[in-house]
Enzyme design. Structure first.
Site, PDB file in Angstrom:
ATOM      1  N   SER A 122      -3.150   6.698  -3.848  1.00  8.39           N
ATOM      2  CA  SER A 122      -2.475   7.814  -3.183  1.00  8.39           C
ATOM      3  C   SER A 122      -0.969   7.710  -3.424  1.00  8.39           C
ATOM      4  O   SER A 122      -0.479   6.759  -4.041  1.00  8.39           O
ATOM      5  CB  SER A 122      -2.796   7.798  -1.690  1.00  8.39           C
ATOM      6  OG  SER A 122      -2.313   6.601  -1.098  1.00  8.39           O
ATOM      7  N   TYR A 123      -0.234   8.679  -2.889  1.00  6.49           N
ATOM      8  CA  TYR A 123       1.210   8.764  -3.134  1.00  6.49           C
ATOM      9  C   TYR A 123       1.899   7.461  -2.720  1.00  6.49           C
ATOM     10  O   TYR A 123       1.732   7.000  -1.580  1.00  6.49           O
ATOM     11  CB  TYR A 123       1.795   9.943  -2.362  1.00  6.49           C
ATOM     12  CG  TYR A 123       3.192  10.300  -2.778  1.00  6.49           C
ATOM     13  CD1 TYR A 123       3.464  10.727  -4.074  1.00  6.49           C
ATOM     14  CD2 TYR A 123       4.254  10.203  -1.886  1.00  6.49           C
ATOM     15  CE1 TYR A 123       4.751  11.052  -4.453  1.00  6.49           C
ATOM     16  CE2 TYR A 123       5.544  10.531  -2.260  1.00  6.49           C
ATOM     17  CZ  TYR A 123       5.787  10.954  -3.551  1.00  6.49           C
ATOM     18  OH  TYR A 123       7.064  11.268  -3.940  1.00  6.49           O
ATOM     19  N   PRO A 124       2.666   6.844  -3.643  1.00  6.43           N
ATOM     20  CA  PRO A 124       3.180   5.493  -3.366  1.00  6.43           C
ATOM     21  C   PRO A 124       4.494   5.438  -2.591  1.00  6.43           C
ATOM     22  O   PRO A 124       5.003   4.359  -2.357  1.00  6.43           O
ATOM     23  CB  PRO A 124       3.362   4.911  -4.772  1.00  6.43           C
ATOM     24  CG  PRO A 124       3.697   6.106  -5.622  1.00  6.43           C
ATOM     25  CD  PRO A 124       2.940   7.261  -5.027  1.00  6.43           C
TER      26      PRO A 124
END
Length: 854
Positions: free
Chosen positions: A335-337
């Protein structure tokens, strides 16, 4: 049929989203800038049939900079940069033609859906895209909404379709917070950087840094590193004493006990306690306690924790870690880091994430065990309201991800599995003894249930020797009692992980910018990364921080930047006025700048560590003003200094400077020097004075004679220029007169080298004649009689390098080896004056020759 333009932040992201929304039926074509593709498909939008065009940008479309004249360091007082210097938004990468590309794709479009990254920077890019495309889009009907914002956290079918069904609007306040940060960093950073770079480089010769930069976040980051260095340097070890006791019972091995008093700093007192203990040869068990304890599973993973672990356990620097994480995200593996949240919402489908990992042999057994036993709800963390914690989104293998990608992915996956596992449980046994009047104890741990440490074994309870079975009143035999002398130890240098913790604690930077600030202090030669990812300040970094403390401590302390970050957060939340925050902060730093300039207190510190310019370097060439020798200072930035005139002249970087035959410039009488990037690279003569003070309008600072348009100087572009470069737009191929007997010409803009006429006695550029076909200057060549390639044993021939058939087989194109990427390609696009300064590109034959070279 309506047309919908959709814009993502990266080309790979655009393709992934288009494939999901079109269910794999999109067609793709290259955009006009060559860097971004456009994916077309048909579908439904707002309940009606629509044509979709999915494309992307490449990060920021625009960047903030001062208008042209304020970028001249020599003509602008840095103090003007705080308020008087106007700024403008320029294309972040002009070569991409991103604005034109977006406008072309936006023509005829009725709606736009923005799929930029869902953070403040992403919101800012949304408005950069809108500024470019709105004039080209179809006009909206009435108050119809035409701009939509997609919010997503991972590149999965579920997340993308959910985002498409719940479109919102871009957040203007978050974009303004980024605008404010950009302008503050530009104005404050440039003003301080320009002043201190010119001030210190004008006085000291061995700074070994081409830029003495200052940044509102960068400088406190350096301050943390130097603060730890100062503690190490000022540390004075102290001697202390502890009592070491060993006891045993029966045939069991000896047991080492800890003294309850810990330690004493007086030897005589320590000896007194030893004597008291030695009055007894028995150790009596006073109590035995057993307590079940738990080692808590970790909170869900956010960006800062990922950066800390990657540095301390994986040996990956923060900047590199973020690059790897972003690649994993755009490929759909995580997922978005970039997230500050370490708490999963109640409706987050943890089981679905775990099911994805049942096919991976590395941890399939542990995953099945977790699913069979039932998932444990993750610990309650902090919800920052941005993105879910960093989570693995699909299974992967090392072959798919590569070394660093796999190591980071493996950690993220194991961390997620740990958050839904049980706590690690163990039994702690403590036995308390008395020997004479002194109390001692020992303790040990026995594992009950490994819990999450089954998937994170490096955090497990270490195996220990079992304590002997005993109960209160048991007697052990004293084997040994002695006084042991030890010394206190200094702290170690900060690790990257510790620095990240300090930056987060004090509000220096954001989860996205922390890696950038750490990377900056390393690149500026303020800090070096030692073994174990420890950060050791250099002399330059230490002196700068000590100087800031001496002049104005708030420049380096984290307090003022932390306060600014809080104001920027209020802008993002719509609770503070953008202009007021900007003006107030700039007023504070403007006053600090004037005080810093008036009372800069670093000279005493600098003089201890660095040599004055007059004492640096070695004599090389003569000054045209006093005719004394100037010294060549090789330390960055390399330059020539005349101590008699107290003048410093910059020279091209990343190469070597030599004296050039003691020849002099006809304009100023300075001795020419030769710059070379090595045996396989370019070389050209230059006049130190002309290079620093261009005598002609069409000359730029820092260039050599190969770009000088002097009409009669034998070293100038006009005398030695041959023809237009075969690769770049504005470059000219110039004869290198120092290259004999392996003659060559080199582009004065990019790294093209053309080797020709090897072993010729002499090569000269014709002054009076040009090629009829391509208008390049003719070249007269005098060959060695025994090696002449000319027919009938002739040794002399004049012709066009590009068009003459006799020369064609004697010309070979190469690329110069440069020491720094800034020298590669397209550095100078302007054309010179005069016939040789502005040669026309040869037509068909020139194109054929270029193809022949390739």
């Amino acid at each position: 049929m309506k047309t919908v333009l959709m814009v993502a932040e990266k080309p790979s992201l655009a393709l992934s989203i288009a494939k999901i929304l079109s269910k794999g039926s999109c067609s793709s074509r290259k955009g006009l800038n060559g860097a971004c593709s456009v994916h077309d498909y048909q579908g439904s939008f707002q309940g009606q049939a629509a044509r979709f065009k999915m494309t992307s940008v490449c990060g920021h479309v625009l960047s903030l900079d001062f208008i042209g004249k304020y970028n001249d360091w020599d003509k602008v007082d840095p103090a003007e940069l705080f308020s008087q210097a106007p700024t403008e938004k320029k294309e972040a990468n002009p070569k991409l033609n991103m604005v034109k590309f977006l406008q072309v794709e936006a023509r005829g479009c009725d709606y736009v859906v923005l799929w930029l990254d869902c953070d403040k920077e992403g919101e800012n890019i949304c408005f950069e895209v809108l500024d470019a495309i709105e004039p080209a889009m179809n006009a909206p009907r009435g108050r119809e909404q035409t701009v939509f914002r997609a919010k997503f956290s991972s590149i999965t079918d579920t997340d993308i379709w959910k985002a498409m069904s719940q479109l919102g609007e871009p957040n203007r306040n978050e974009a303004l917070a980024v605008d404010a940060r950009q302008e503050l960093d530009l104005r404050i950073g440039c003003a301080f950087t320009r002043f201190q770079t010119k001030y210190f480089q004008g006085k000291y010769g061995n700074l070994d840094s081409s830029l003495i930069s200052f940044g509102p976040c960068q400088t406190p980051t350096l301050g943390f590193c130097v603060e730890r260095h100062d503690k190490i340097q000022s540390f004075k070890p102290e001697t202390y004493w502890v009592i070491q006791a060993k006891v045993f019972k029966g045939k069991d091995g000896p047991l080492t006990l800890d003294w309850d008093r810990g330690r004493v700093f007086d030897r005589e007192a320590g000896q007194m306690f030893v004597n008291l203990a030695k009055t007894s040869r028995e150790a009596r068990v006073e109590s035995v306690s057993k307590k079940e304890k738990a080692k808590q599973r970790p909170l869900a993973l956010n960006t800062v924790e990922m950066l800390r672990v990657a540095s301390s356990s994986l040996g990956m620097g923060p900047q590199h870690t973020m690059q790897v994480a972003e690649r994993l995200y755009t490929q759909g593996y995580i997922s978005y880091p970039r997230t500050e949240t370490n708490h999963y919402h109640e409706n987050f489908d943890l089981k679905e994430v775990l099911l994805q990992q049942t096919s991976n042999p590395m941890w399939a057994q542990e995953v099945r065990a977790l699913l069979a036993a039932g998932l444990n709800r993750p610990r309650k963390g902090s919800d920052a309201g941005d993105h879910p914690p960093i989570t693995p989104m699909r299974a992967a293998s090392e072959a798919e991800l590569g070394s660093d990608g796999w190591r980071l992915y493996e950690y993220i996956t194991r961390h997620f599995m740990a958050t839904v596992s049980e706590d690690c449980k163990y039994l702690q046994t403590t036995i308390e003894f008395s020997i004479g009047t002194e109390a001692f104890s020992c303790s040990g741990k026995t594992l009950i249930s490994p819990g999450y440490t089954a998937v994170m074994p490096w955090l497990g309870i270490p195996l220990e020797e079992a304590l002997p079975a005993c109960e209160r009143g048991d007697i052990f035999t004293v084997d040994e009692i002695k006084l042991v002398e030890k010394q206190t130890c200094p702290p170690d240098y900060l690790t990257e992980a510790e620095l990240i913790t300090l930056m987060e604690k004090h509000g220096i930077g954001t989860d996205a910018s922390i890696p950038v600030h750490i990377n900056n202090v390393c690149q500026r030669n303020y800090v070096t990364v030692e073994n174990g990812r420890k950060l050791k300040p250099t002399n330059l970094g230490i002196v700068l921080v000590h100087g800031y403390y001496k002049t104005d401590a708030e420049l380096v302390l984290p307090t003022i930047r932390s306060a600014v970050e809080k104001q920027l957060t209020l802008i993002a939340l719509g609770k503070a006025n953008y202009q007021q925050v900007l003006q107030h902060t700039l007023d504070i730093f403007k006053r600090k700048f004037h005080y810093f300039v008036d009372s800069v207190g670093m000279d005493e510190l600098m003089e201890v560590s660095f040599s004055p310019l007059a004492d640096s370097g070695k004599p090389l060439s003569r000054c045209g003003k006093c005719h004394r020798f100037m010294k060549y200072i090789q330390a960055k930035p390399s330059r020539l200094h005349c101590s008699h005139c107290d003048e410093t002249y910059s020279v091209p970087q990343n190469g070597v400077i030599k004296l050039y035959k003691e020849l002099r410039c006809p304009l100023d009488d300075f001795e020419l020097v030769l710059w070379t990037s090595g045996a396989r690279g370019k070389s050209y003569p230059l006049c130190p004075y002309c290079s620093s003070n261009p005598p002609f309008r069409d000359m730029k600072k820092g260039v050599g004679c190969n770009q000088c348009t002097h009409p009669s100087c034998q070293h100038s572009l006009v005398s030695l220029g041959i023809g237009q470069c075969v690769e770049c737009e504005g470059g000219v191929l110039v004869l290198d007169p120092t290259s004999a007997p392996k003659w060559r010409m080199a582009c004065n803009s990019c790294n093209v080298l053309v080797h020709f006429f090897e072993h010729a006695h002499r090569v000269q550029v014709g002054h009076a004649h040009c090629c009829d076909a391509c208008e390049a200057s003719l070249v007269a060549v005098d060959f060695n009689k025994t090696r002449s390639p000319l027919p009938a044993g002739e040794t002399q021939h004049t012709g066009c390098v590009f068009c003459d058939p006799l020369f064609q087989d004697l010309v070979e194109l190469k690329h110069a080896t440069m020491r720094h990427p800034m020298h590669r390609g397209g550095a100078r696009r302007g054309r010179g004056r005069g016939r040789r300064g502005n040669p026309k590109k040869p037509k068909d034959k020139m194109a054929a020759l270029a193809a022949y070279f390739v």
